[in-house]
Design an enzyme around this catalytic site. Structure first.
Site, PDB file in Angstrom:
ATOM      1  N   TYR A  61       5.553   6.536  14.477  1.00  0.00           N
ATOM      2  CA  TYR A  61       4.239   5.874  14.529  1.00  0.00           C
ATOM      3  C   TYR A  61       3.172   6.870  14.990  1.00  0.00           C
ATOM      4  O   TYR A  61       2.088   6.968  14.405  1.00  0.00           O
ATOM      5  CB  TYR A  61       4.342   4.684  15.491  1.00  0.00           C
ATOM      6  CG  TYR A  61       3.151   3.772  15.577  1.00  0.00           C
ATOM      7  CD1 TYR A  61       2.829   2.911  14.526  1.00  0.00           C
ATOM      8  CD2 TYR A  61       2.355   3.720  16.727  1.00  0.00           C
ATOM      9  CE1 TYR A  61       1.747   2.039  14.620  1.00  0.00           C
ATOM     10  CE2 TYR A  61       1.280   2.854  16.831  1.00  0.00           C
ATOM     11  CZ  TYR A  61       0.980   2.009  15.779  1.00  0.00           C
ATOM     12  OH  TYR A  61      -0.082   1.142  15.878  1.00  0.00           O
ATOM     13  N   VAL A 116       0.807  -1.227   0.000  1.00  0.00           N
ATOM     14  CA  VAL A 116       0.000   0.000   0.000  1.00  0.00           C
ATOM     15  C   VAL A 116       0.839   1.277   0.000  1.00  0.00           C
ATOM     16  O   VAL A 116       0.303   2.370  -0.144  1.00  0.00           O
ATOM     17  CB  VAL A 116      -1.015   0.056   1.174  1.00  0.00           C
ATOM     18  CG1 VAL A 116      -2.021  -1.069   1.071  1.00  0.00           C
ATOM     19  CG2 VAL A 116      -0.313   0.072   2.525  1.00  0.00           C
TER      20      VAL A 116
HETATM   21  C1  BGC Z   1       0.666  -0.487  19.112  1.00  0.00           C
HETATM   22  C2  BGC Z   1       1.098  -1.471  20.168  1.00  0.00           C
HETATM   23  C3  BGC Z   1       0.876  -0.908  21.560  1.00  0.00           C
HETATM   24  C4  BGC Z   1      -0.546  -0.426  21.691  1.00  0.00           C
HETATM   25  C5  BGC Z   1      -0.854   0.196  23.055  1.00  0.00           C
HETATM   26  C6  BGC Z   1      -0.734  -0.032  19.372  1.00  0.00           C
HETATM   27  O1  BGC Z   1      -1.088   0.911  18.426  1.00  0.00           O
HETATM   28  O2  BGC Z   1       0.732  -1.097  17.842  1.00  0.00           O
HETATM   29  O3  BGC Z   1       2.462  -1.783  19.987  1.00  0.00           O
HETATM   30  O4  BGC Z   1       1.137  -1.900  22.549  1.00  0.00           O
HETATM   31  O5  BGC Z   1      -0.828   0.514  20.680  1.00  0.00           O
HETATM   32  O6  BGC Z   1       0.140   1.099  23.446  1.00  0.00           O
END
Ligand code: BGC
Length: 258
Positions: free
Chosen positions: A159, A67
């Protein structure tokens, strides 16, 4: 019957070879949708998703597409229309995360995380809605975001940047696509037991610290998330757009730094 509430619908699920994506694909298939199962490199996982959908009496198509690549995105949407003649539901699920101290993050890892988690949903949604607008048919976009579209996650800055972007993308598109009868919503899972969490699941002290922060006292399951996705894809959710649905056992309301 209520368990066939997606009968006649066509759904594309990105990253459906494992974890939450696999669970959602199987659930939508069980609820009557024909499902396009996208995978990037785990063909065996994709085959397994197809097997489970077919075992539940559903129809499915396996497509390899990354993607983060526009050509692959077009291939995925075209394959859907070729096979099923339309598409009603898009689940932008494919996601990756890479932990590192902020000052150590490389350009390559940053690009990988942003490309899969944000550029992917951006352009896959674009390709998906172009067809709907052309044919004047309604649609559903469901992004699998994260509690970290809103909540800090130290050492996962890329992220968080991607998921925060996905939150604003959803809000923006709800306004632009509403008049086209296309709804856009996010699901924000907390800690769900899936392969993305393997390192955490294998680290007992870290896992216990996290469990202490979850009021419901357990990790979520893929089925927990799949049920919510099936609801948002159904006719019952026709008037819902522009919202994030947090599914985290209460984690977000109870987060404590260690
Ligand atoms: C992540 C996990 C994390 C969780 C809670 C998710 O978005 O992918 O690695 O444990 O959030 O923090």
């Amino acid at each position: 019957m209520s368990d066939k509430k997606l009968q006649g619908k066509i759904a594309i699920v990105s990253g459906a070879s494992s974890g939450i994506g696999q669970g959602i694909a199987v659930r939508l298939g069980r609820d009557g949708a024909s499902v396009v199962v996208d995978y990037r490199h785990d063909k065996a996982g994709g085959d397994e998703t197809i097997r489970q959908i077919q075992a539940a009496g559903g129809k499915a198509l396996l497509v390899q597409a990354d993607v983060s690549k526009l050509d692959d995105i077009q291939k995925l949407v075209d394959a859907t229309w070729e096979k099923f003649g339309k598409a009603d539901i898009l689940v932008n699920n494919a996601g990756v995360e890479k932990g590192a101290d902020f000052w150590e993050v490389s350009e390559k890892d940053y690009d990988m995380v942003l490309d899969v988690n944000l550029k992917g949903p951006f352009f896959l949604t674009q390709a998906f809605v172009k067809k709907l607008i052309e044919k004047n048919i309604p649609g559903r976009v469901i992004n699998i975001s994260s509690v970290h579209e809103d909540m800090v996650f130290p050492h996962f800055a890329s992220y968080c940047a991607a998921k925060g972007g996905l939150r604003m993308l959803m809000r923006d598109l709800c306004v632009e696509l509403g008049p086209k009868n296309i709804t856009v919503n996010n699901i924000a899972p907390g800690a769900i037991s899936t392969p993305i969490n393997t390192a955490l699941l294998n680290d007992k002290p870290k896992l216990n610290a996290l469990l202490n922060n979850i009021p419901l006292g357990r990790l979520g399951s893929v089925d927990d998330v799949a049920g919510l996705a099936a609801f948002l894809a159904s006719d019952e959710a026709a008037y819902i757009t522009g919202s994030t649905y947090v599914i985290d056992g209460g984690l977000m309301r109870n987060y404590k730094e260690q």
